[in-house]
Motif scaffolding. Structure first.
Motif, PDB file in Angstrom:
ATOM      1  N   LEU A 131       0.847  -1.184   0.000  1.00 12.09           N
ATOM      2  CA  LEU A 131       0.000   0.000   0.000  1.00 12.09           C
ATOM      3  C   LEU A 131       0.891   1.245   0.000  1.00 12.09           C
ATOM      4  O   LEU A 131       0.989   1.948   0.997  1.00 12.09           O
ATOM      5  N   PRO A 132       1.586   1.502  -1.104  1.00 15.67           N
ATOM      6  CA  PRO A 132       2.540   2.631  -1.123  1.00 15.67           C
ATOM      7  C   PRO A 132       1.823   3.965  -1.279  1.00 15.67           C
ATOM      8  O   PRO A 132       1.790   4.551  -2.359  1.00 15.67           O
ATOM      9  N   LYS A 133       1.226   4.441  -0.202  1.00 16.69           N
ATOM     10  CA  LYS A 133       0.488   5.699  -0.242  1.00 16.69           C
ATOM     11  C   LYS A 133       1.032   6.652   0.796  1.00 16.69           C
ATOM     12  O   LYS A 133       1.597   6.251   1.793  1.00 16.69           O
ATOM     13  N   ALA A 134       0.814   7.935   0.522  1.00 14.78           N
ATOM     14  CA  ALA A 134       1.179   8.978   1.475  1.00 14.78           C
ATOM     15  C   ALA A 134       0.078  10.021   1.485  1.00 14.78           C
ATOM     16  O   ALA A 134      -0.549  10.293   0.459  1.00 14.78           O
ATOM     17  N   TYR A 135      -0.163  10.581   2.642  1.00 10.84           N
ATOM     18  CA  TYR A 135      -1.183  11.599   2.821  1.00 10.84           C
ATOM     19  C   TYR A 135      -0.544  12.740   3.592  1.00 10.84           C
ATOM     20  O   TYR A 135       0.450  12.548   4.288  1.00 10.84           O
ATOM     21  N   GLY A 136      -1.131  13.913   3.505  1.00 10.90           N
ATOM     22  CA  GLY A 136      -0.569  15.022   4.241  1.00 10.90           C
ATOM     23  C   GLY A 136      -1.579  16.118   4.483  1.00 10.90           C
ATOM     24  O   GLY A 136      -2.683  16.115   3.930  1.00 10.90           O
ATOM     25  N   SER A 137      -1.149  17.054   5.314  1.00  9.64           N
ATOM     26  CA  SER A 137      -1.992  18.190   5.649  1.00  9.64           C
ATOM     27  C   SER A 137      -1.097  19.334   6.120  1.00  9.64           C
ATOM     28  O   SER A 137      -0.021  19.117   6.664  1.00  9.64           O
ATOM     29  N   TYR A 138      -1.569  20.543   5.889  1.00 14.31           N
ATOM     30  CA  TYR A 138      -0.892  21.705   6.461  1.00 14.31           C
ATOM     31  C   TYR A 138      -1.225  21.790   7.937  1.00 14.31           C
ATOM     32  O   TYR A 138      -2.309  21.401   8.365  1.00 14.31           O
ATOM     33  N   VAL A 139      -0.282  22.284   8.709  1.00 19.47           N
ATOM     34  CA  VAL A 139      -0.500  22.550  10.126  1.00 19.47           C
ATOM     35  C   VAL A 139      -0.586  24.058  10.284  1.00 19.47           C
ATOM     36  O   VAL A 139       0.263  24.798   9.778  1.00 19.47           O
ATOM     37  N   LYS A 140      -1.628  24.517  10.950  1.00 24.53           N
ATOM     38  CA  LYS A 140      -1.782  25.953  11.223  1.00 24.53           C
ATOM     39  C   LYS A 140      -2.286  26.106  12.644  1.00 24.53           C
ATOM     40  O   LYS A 140      -3.275  25.478  13.027  1.00 24.53           O
ATOM     41  N   ASP A 141      -1.571  26.905  13.405  1.00 26.42           N
ATOM     42  CA  ASP A 141      -1.914  27.142  14.814  1.00 26.42           C
ATOM     43  C   ASP A 141      -2.050  25.835  15.595  1.00 26.42           C
ATOM     44  O   ASP A 141      -2.932  25.692  16.443  1.00 26.42           O
ATOM     45  N   GLY A 142      -1.180  24.878  15.276  1.00 29.07           N
ATOM     46  CA  GLY A 142      -1.133  23.624  16.024  1.00 29.07           C
ATOM     47  C   GLY A 142      -2.147  22.583  15.605  1.00 29.07           C
ATOM     48  O   GLY A 142      -2.197  21.515  16.192  1.00 29.07           O
ATOM     49  N   ARG A 143      -2.962  22.860  14.581  1.00 29.06           N
ATOM     50  CA  ARG A 143      -4.003  21.911  14.179  1.00 29.06           C
ATOM     51  C   ARG A 143      -3.806  21.460  12.741  1.00 29.06           C
ATOM     52  O   ARG A 143      -3.351  22.216  11.908  1.00 29.06           O
ATOM     53  N   TYR A 144      -4.170  20.212  12.466  1.00 32.98           N
ATOM     54  CA  TYR A 144      -4.148  19.687  11.103  1.00 32.98           C
ATOM     55  C   TYR A 144      -5.433  18.909  10.861  1.00 32.98           C
ATOM     56  O   TYR A 144      -6.117  18.491  11.804  1.00 32.98           O
ATOM     57  N   GLU A 145      -5.769  18.735   9.587  1.00 28.16           N
ATOM     58  CA  GLU A 145      -6.956  17.956   9.242  1.00 28.16           C
ATOM     59  C   GLU A 145      -6.802  17.367   7.843  1.00 28.16           C
ATOM     60  O   GLU A 145      -6.467  18.071   6.898  1.00 28.16           O
ATOM     61  N   VAL A 146      -7.016  16.068   7.749  1.00 27.79           N
ATOM     62  CA  VAL A 146      -7.116  15.383   6.456  1.00 27.79           C
ATOM     63  C   VAL A 146      -8.609  15.099   6.301  1.00 27.79           C
ATOM     64  O   VAL A 146      -9.150  14.237   6.980  1.00 27.79           O
ATOM     65  N   PRO A 147      -9.304  15.860   5.421  1.00 27.42           N
ATOM     66  CA  PRO A 147     -10.755  15.699   5.311  1.00 27.42           C
ATOM     67  C   PRO A 147     -11.153  14.346   4.718  1.00 27.42           C
ATOM     68  O   PRO A 147     -10.340  13.657   4.093  1.00 27.42           O
ATOM     69  N   ALA A 148     -12.406  13.990   4.912  1.00 23.25           N
ATOM     70  CA  ALA A 148     -12.920  12.684   4.474  1.00 23.25           C
ATOM     71  C   ALA A 148     -12.716  12.458   2.981  1.00 23.25           C
ATOM     72  O   ALA A 148     -12.388  11.351   2.561  1.00 23.25           O
ATOM     73  N   GLU A 149     -12.892  13.503   2.156  1.00 20.93           N
ATOM     74  CA  GLU A 149     -12.754  13.293   0.708  1.00 20.93           C
ATOM     75  C   GLU A 149     -11.322  12.987   0.290  1.00 20.93           C
ATOM     76  O   GLU A 149     -11.081  12.475  -0.797  1.00 20.93           O
ATOM     77  N   PHE A 150     -10.342  13.296   1.141  1.00 22.16           N
ATOM     78  CA  PHE A 150      -8.938  12.934   0.896  1.00 22.16           C
ATOM     79  C   PHE A 150      -8.476  11.962   1.970  1.00 22.16           C
ATOM     80  O   PHE A 150      -7.313  11.903   2.305  1.00 22.16           O
ATOM     81  N   GLY A 151      -9.398  11.213   2.522  1.00 17.84           N
ATOM     82  CA  GLY A 151      -9.173  10.393   3.695  1.00 17.84           C
ATOM     83  C   GLY A 151      -8.005   9.427   3.614  1.00 17.84           C
ATOM     84  O   GLY A 151      -7.498   9.098   2.548  1.00 17.84           O
ATOM     85  N   ILE A 152      -7.595   8.990   4.770  1.00 18.38           N
ATOM     86  CA  ILE A 152      -6.462   8.088   4.932  1.00 18.38           C
ATOM     87  C   ILE A 152      -6.946   6.644   4.906  1.00 18.38           C
ATOM     88  O   ILE A 152      -7.959   6.308   5.514  1.00 18.38           O
ATOM     89  N   THR A 153      -6.225   5.796   4.208  1.00 18.76           N
ATOM     90  CA  THR A 153      -6.522   4.370   4.162  1.00 18.76           C
ATOM     91  C   THR A 153      -5.993   3.711   5.436  1.00 18.76           C
ATOM     92  O   THR A 153      -4.868   3.983   5.840  1.00 18.76           O
ATOM     93  N   PRO A 154      -6.774   2.861   6.085  1.00 18.21           N
ATOM     94  CA  PRO A 154      -6.287   2.184   7.289  1.00 18.21           C
ATOM     95  C   PRO A 154      -4.997   1.398   7.023  1.00 18.21           C
ATOM     96  O   PRO A 154      -4.938   0.574   6.122  1.00 18.21           O
ATOM     97  N   ALA A 155      -3.950   1.704   7.791  1.00 20.95           N
ATOM     98  CA  ALA A 155      -2.640   1.049   7.681  1.00 20.95           C
ATOM     99  C   ALA A 155      -1.751   1.586   8.803  1.00 20.95           C
ATOM    100  O   ALA A 155      -2.166   2.428   9.596  1.00 20.95           O
TER     101      ALA A 155
END
Length: 144
Positions: free
Chosen positions: A62-86
């Motif tokens: 499962l060679p995948k990578a996901y990411g998010s910007y961090v702003k003011d200490g918080r990050y979010e990967v929204p459901a439409e770009f969701g992370i695969t369980p691994a």
């Protein structure tokens, strides 16, 4: 008349079997289940003001990578770009969206960008997270 009924029944049975196979295949093989993920990132107890968080799969199948910007200490990967369980290695960078835009705007000119995150949390990360159960929707990281 009897042969006609038989053909019609055979056709419907075959059609229902094909519909079932397509549905079964679509729900189990080529559509990866995904989930949103959000949380906080702090460095020595203080919120990370800006940067990136990257989740890099440790599963060779499962060679995948996901990411998010961090702003003011918080990050979010929204459901439409969701992370695969691994299982994932987690990398952090202090280079934020503004820094990346400045680098793009410089059009190849040398732009100084200072990485403030220690290598053990960045390229040589020691941070891992197990999301294989598929039920983790929030994860906080305190880099010390």
């Amino acid at each position: 008349m009897n042969a006609s009924r038989f053909r019609r029944g055979l056709f419907l049975t075959t059609l229902l079997g094909l519909v079932y196979l397509v549905h079964d295949y679509a729900t189990t093989s080529w559509i990866d289940p995904t989930m949103p993920l959000s949380g906080t990132v702090s460095i020595d107890g203080k919120p990370m003001t800006k940067g990136l968080v990257r989740f890099i799969s440790m599963d060779p199948d499962l060679p995948k990578a996901y990411g998010s910007y961090v702003k003011d200490g918080r990050y979010e990967v929204p459901a439409e770009f969701g992370i695969t369980p691994a299982r994932y290695q987690v990398e952090f960078s202090s280079i934020g969206a503004e820094d990346l835009q400045r680098m793009l705007d410089s059009k190849g000119a040398l732009t100084e960008v200072q990485e403030e995150i220690p290598a053990r949390f960045n390229r040589n990360t020691e941070v891992e997270i197990d999301l294989s159960a598929g039920n983790v929707l929030h994860a906080d990281f305190d880099l010390r």
